[in-house]
Design a protein around this motif. Structure first.
Motif, short mmCIF file in Angstrom:
data_model
loop_
_atom_site.label_atom_id
_atom_site.label_comp_id
_atom_site.label_asym_id
_atom_site.label_seq_id
_atom_site.Cartn_x
_atom_site.Cartn_y
_atom_site.Cartn_z
N ASN A 120 0.85 -1.19 0.00
CA ASN A 120 0.00 0.00 0.00
C ASN A 120 0.89 1.24 0.00
N ASP A 121 0.34 2.36 0.39
CA ASP A 121 1.11 3.60 0.33
C ASP A 121 2.00 3.81 1.54
N THR A 122 2.09 2.82 2.43
CA THR A 122 2.99 2.91 3.58
C THR A 122 4.09 1.86 3.44
N LEU A 123 5.20 2.10 4.11
CA LEU A 123 6.32 1.16 4.12
C LEU A 123 6.30 0.43 5.46
N GLY A 124 5.32 -0.45 5.62
CA GLY A 124 5.09 -1.08 6.92
C GLY A 124 6.28 -1.79 7.51
N ALA A 125 6.94 -2.64 6.71
CA ALA A 125 8.07 -3.42 7.22
C ALA A 125 9.23 -2.52 7.64
N GLN A 126 9.57 -1.57 6.79
CA GLN A 126 10.67 -0.66 7.10
C GLN A 126 10.37 0.18 8.33
N GLU A 127 9.17 0.74 8.39
CA GLU A 127 8.83 1.61 9.51
C GLU A 127 8.79 0.84 10.83
N HIS A 128 8.27 -0.39 10.79
CA HIS A 128 8.20 -1.18 12.03
C HIS A 128 9.61 -1.53 12.52
N ALA A 129 10.49 -1.90 11.60
CA ALA A 129 11.87 -2.21 11.99
C ALA A 129 12.55 -0.98 12.57
N GLU A 130 12.38 0.16 11.93
CA GLU A 130 13.01 1.39 12.41
C GLU A 130 12.45 1.81 13.76
N ASP A 131 11.14 1.61 13.97
CA ASP A 131 10.53 1.94 15.26
C ASP A 131 11.13 1.10 16.39
N GLN A 132 11.34 -0.19 16.12
CA GLN A 132 11.89 -1.07 17.16
C GLN A 132 13.35 -0.70 17.47
N MET A 133 14.10 -0.38 16.44
CA MET A 133 15.51 -0.03 16.66
C MET A 133 15.67 1.33 17.32
N ALA A 134 14.66 2.18 17.20
CA ALA A 134 14.76 3.55 17.72
C ALA A 134 14.88 3.57 19.24
N TYR A 135 14.24 2.62 19.94
CA TYR A 135 14.30 2.66 21.41
C TYR A 135 15.36 1.71 21.99
N MET A 136 16.11 1.02 21.17
CA MET A 136 17.15 0.14 21.68
C MET A 136 18.22 0.88 22.52
N PRO A 137 18.58 2.13 22.21
CA PRO A 137 19.59 2.81 23.05
C PRO A 137 19.09 3.20 24.44
N ASP A 138 17.78 3.07 24.73
CA ASP A 138 17.25 3.47 26.02
C ASP A 138 17.83 2.61 27.15
N ASP A 139 17.76 3.15 28.36
CA ASP A 139 18.33 2.47 29.53
C ASP A 139 17.66 1.13 29.82
N ASP A 140 16.39 1.00 29.50
CA ASP A 140 15.68 -0.25 29.77
C ASP A 140 15.98 -1.34 28.74
N TYR A 141 16.76 -0.99 27.72
CA TYR A 141 17.01 -1.95 26.64
C TYR A 141 18.52 -2.15 26.45
N ALA A 142 19.01 -2.03 25.23
CA ALA A 142 20.40 -2.39 24.95
C ALA A 142 21.41 -1.32 25.37
N ARG A 143 20.94 -0.09 25.50
CA ARG A 143 21.83 1.04 25.86
C ARG A 143 22.92 1.26 24.83
N SER A 144 22.63 0.94 23.58
CA SER A 144 23.62 1.15 22.52
C SER A 144 22.90 1.29 21.18
N GLU A 145 23.64 1.77 20.20
CA GLU A 145 23.10 1.91 18.85
C GLU A 145 23.15 0.60 18.08
#
Length: 252
Positions: A161-186
């Protein structure tokens, strides 16, 4: 009389304004004259035809001879045929020496979208977001290695469709990985992927419990987003998670 150092360094006589004016006039006349001669030479020559704007020989791809049709791609090279089939067959097979987890047979390899959304902190918004993005289906596999290590892979596929579902979902998940509750890294890039990363989390310790180690990987390929999780009570190396990610990427 010998020249002294002072007289040798004396400035030269300056040109008068009239001299400078004559030189400037001569330069202009030379420029105009040269241009006029050039135009005269061009005018006496025969006109040169310009190349045709339409050059069929440069067309790409080359047209097939009349009456011939392009052969269809073999299934091994046709990604759309591959991803439109049984999505579970694209999952990495369970490695030899491992065993199924206690939940492996409950869903026959499929994860309902509602169940997938319940795993997020905000299940309601997560479900709405997935439906808006055009989520199509989710396939999953998991296995247990040793006493405590569990590996899980999920393929989340989206409709065109007109959205990039797979790409956006992957980027959303990676966006919070640097947070303290998660991997704390890029994270580190996954070899062979232009967008994916893997993450090794710091150990989590709590009094009265075994240490908890975790690693994740996220990437997308076409209309499929891939999420990989490894959990254990012993340290998980970067090679452990990156190897699984690279193998799964190779199947898509």
């Amino acid at each position: 009389m010998e020249h002294t150092e002072e007289s040798a360094a004396a400035p030269r006589r300056r040109r008068t304004g009239r001299t400078i004016g004559l030189i400037a006039v001569a330069a202009v006349l030379g420029l105009v004259g040269g241009t006029a001669v050039g135009y005269g030479i061009q005018a006496e020559r025969e006109p040169t035809a310009l190349p045709a704007l339409n050059q069929p020989g440069l067309a790409y791809p080359k047209p097939l001879p009349k009456g011939q049709k392009a052969a269809p791609l073999p299934s091994s090279e046709d990604r759309k045929a591959k991803t439109d089939g049984d999505l579970r067959k694209l999952l990495l097979p369970r490695p030899a020496g491992t065993k199924k987890t206690e939940f492996s047979d409950l869903s026959d390899g499929w994860v309902p979208v509602s169940a997938y959304a319940r795993e997020f902190r905000g299940p309601g918004p997560a479900l709405n977001e997935q439906l808006s993005a055009g989520v199509r289906r989710i396939a999953s596999t998991s296995w247990q290695t040793g006493k405590y290590r569990v590996t899980e892979i999920r393929l989340v596929q989206y409709r065109s469709n007109d959205t990039l579902g797979a790409q956006e979902h992957a980027e959303d998940q990676m966006a919070y990985m640097p947070d303290d509750d998660y991997a704390r890294s890029e994270g580190e890039p996954i070899k062979g992927s232009a967008n994916g990363h893997y993450y090794v989390f710091p150990v989590k310790r709590k009094a009265g419990y075994l240490d908890m180690y975790e690693a994740r990987a996220y990437f997308h390929r076409g209309d499929i987003m891939v999420a990989i999780f490894i959990a254990d009570t012993k340290k998980i190396s970067a090679k452990d998670i990156s190897s699984v990610a690279e193998q799964q990427l190779g199947r898509l």
